[in-house]
Motif scaffolding. Structure first.
Motif, PDB file in Angstrom:
ATOM      1  N   GLN A 182       0.821  -1.201   0.000  1.00 40.08           N
ATOM      2  CA  GLN A 182       0.000   0.000   0.000  1.00 40.08           C
ATOM      3  C   GLN A 182       0.857   1.252   0.000  1.00 40.08           C
ATOM      4  N   GLU A 183       1.925   1.257   0.806  1.00 39.92           N
ATOM      5  CA  GLU A 183       2.781   2.436   0.893  1.00 39.92           C
ATOM      6  C   GLU A 183       3.571   2.653  -0.393  1.00 39.92           C
ATOM      7  N   CYS A 184       3.726   1.612  -1.188  1.00 38.94           N
ATOM      8  CA  CYS A 184       4.431   1.750  -2.466  1.00 38.94           C
ATOM      9  C   CYS A 184       3.580   2.415  -3.536  1.00 38.94           C
ATOM     10  N   GLN A 185       2.287   2.513  -3.290  1.00 39.54           N
ATOM     11  CA  GLN A 185       1.422   3.125  -4.284  1.00 39.54           C
ATOM     12  C   GLN A 185       1.599   4.636  -4.280  1.00 39.54           C
ATOM     13  N   VAL A 186       1.430   5.253  -5.443  1.00 40.11           N
ATOM     14  CA  VAL A 186       1.535   6.698  -5.579  1.00 40.11           C
ATOM     15  C   VAL A 186       0.144   7.286  -5.528  1.00 40.11           C
ATOM     16  N   THR A 187      -0.110   8.156  -4.542  1.00 43.68           N
ATOM     17  CA  THR A 187      -1.448   8.725  -4.395  1.00 43.68           C
ATOM     18  C   THR A 187      -1.785   9.658  -5.544  1.00 43.68           C
ATOM     19  N   SER A 188      -0.793  10.386  -6.004  1.00 47.82           N
ATOM     20  CA  SER A 188      -0.981  11.260  -7.166  1.00 47.82           C
ATOM     21  C   SER A 188       0.289  11.238  -7.973  1.00 47.82           C
ATOM     22  N   SER A 189       0.147  10.912  -9.237  1.00 47.22           N
ATOM     23  CA  SER A 189       1.328  10.826 -10.106  1.00 47.22           C
ATOM     24  C   SER A 189       1.713  12.173 -10.699  1.00 47.22           C
TER      25      SER A 189
END
Length: 424
Positions: free
Chosen positions: A369-376
């Protein structure tokens, strides 16, 4: 072959498991003693990982090819194994007992072979264990997982979009930009001499690594690889580690990299302190990037590449009052005793609850989850996108007003009356 695929149960026991980070109730008082040890070491001396295009020493110059453990590397780890045998005499049994030790390696020849050489020095076969006369070696299992599935020891861990985003942000920091400008002429010279296009602060390490391996094994270096050039490349090599795991947002980087291994170390220390029956020794055979990622997360990194066969030690002690403490040491010189390491905010003999509390912010709750980018989108990209949308909206409004204006300006029409049509 000593290396085997880790069974699910074995890995779950020592490297996985859903162990909570809890404060432990003290056991009954007894004499202070060592209860559990975790070792993380780098493989031994190896051939270069690759050659640069104009390198006169290509893969054929190395007996086993690129990236392979050399005989010197085997000796280094055998010597480390013997040093560990001396250090833990009286703690480990006099002869190998499978219940006492668990070894995991990355799935590369040099780390698997380093672990095997290390175990040969650590657990030489006694008379009862020797399977052939005059042979002191005995097979001891080394567990591993395929490289593509290794989410514990092969750094940098990936794919991780958020970590890649942090790297891109690091490239825009003043320090990185200043270092790039300061080293531009030197990097261009090295690129010209090696035939490597687009050499950067991040890739210069590979040139140093190749030249260092060749120099170590007495292969002649090209004239341009002077001592001054080698010193400059070495500094850039150390800088590349800081780029990866520090320099910018180190805590965020730690949670996505070294903190993953630190989480497993926390769990195993907690587990060893909470049960009476457990293995005494957990060993990880890995790489310089593994050691640097962990030490940067712990903020005990000395700024230099971890040498061959260097070893980070975690030792869990039970104190006289029954509570537990953690001591850390780093062996990076075979001629000296391991260096004591102190976690920031704690003493060198750090109470286990304090060690867990101080390292908790470095550990990811959910790595995926922490590896995901909230906004690219970066701030600049957002501004550009808003400007484009505003321009399109303005053009649409202008077009609508133009149509309405033309409709109002058009003269009223008339209807042709045919002959013979009745009139009112």
């Amino acid at each position: 072959m000593a290396a085997g695929r880790a069974g699910a149960a074995g890995l779950r026991l020592l490297v996985g498991g859903a162990l909570g980070l809890v404060l432990l109730l003290p056991r009954p008082a007894e004499a202070r003693g060592l209860r559990f040890v975790i070792l993380l070491y780098r493989h031994g001396d190896r051939s270069p990982v690759k050659a640069y295009p104009r390198d006169p020493h290509q893969e054929g110059a190395w007996p086993q090819g690129f990236g392979q453990l050399t005989q010197e590397g085997m000796r280094q780890h055998w010597e480390l194994g013997r040093a560990l045998r001396r250090r833990y005499r009286g703690f480990l049994s006099a002869s190998y007992r499978r219940q006492e030790v668990h070894v995991r390696s990355t799935d590369l020849d040099r780390t698997l072979m380093s672990a095997e050489a290390n175990l040969a020095g650590l657990f030489p076969a006694d008379a009862a264990q020797a399977f052939l006369p005059n042979v002191s070696w005995q097979p001891i299992p080394v567990h591993t997982v395929p490289e593509a599935q290794d989410k514990l020891l092969k750094f940098p861990l990936g794919p991780c979009p958020r970590f890649e985003q942090l790297q891109n942000e690091t490239r825009r920091t003043p320090e990185y930009l200043n270092e790039t400008a300061r080293n531009a002429r030197f990097l261009q010279m090295v690129a010209n001499e090696t035939g490597l296009p687009d050499l950067t602060l991040e890739t210069a390490w590979s040139v140093y690594d190749t030249l260092f391996c060749e120099q170590t094994h007495h292969l002649p270096l090209p004239a341009w690889a002077s001592p001054q050039t080698m010193q400059h490349l070495r500094r850039l090599k150390d800088l590349s580690f800081r780029f990866l795991f520090g320099m910018y947002q180190p805590t965020q980087k730690a949670r996505l990299q070294g903190g993953v291994l630190l989480a497993q170390i926390q769990k195993n220390l907690t587990w060893a302190a909470s049960v009476s029956q457990h293995p005494k020794l957990l060993v990880f055979s890995a790489h310089d990037t593994t050691l640097v990622a962990l030490q940067m997360a712990l903020d005990v990194y000395n700024g230099e590449q971890a040498p061959y066969a260097s070893c980070h030690m975690f030792e869990l002690y039970q104190e006289d009052d029954g509570n537990f403490s953690v001591e850390m040491y780093f062996r990076n010189d075979s001629t000296k005793a391991p260096w004591p390491l102190t976690l920031l905010g704690c003493s060198q003999r750090c109470p286990l609850p304090d060690f867990l509390r101080l390292t908790l912010p470095l550990v990811p709750e959910d790595w995926e989850q922490e590896c995901q980018v909230t906004s690219s989108l970066t701030d600049t990209e957002v501004i550009v996108a808003l400007a484009v949308c505003g321009s399109i909206l303005f053009l649409l409004i202008l077009l609508l007003l133009t149509i309405l204006f033309r409709m109002q300006a058009q003269p009223p029409g008339y209807r042709h009356v045919a002959d013979g049509e009745d009139h009112a």
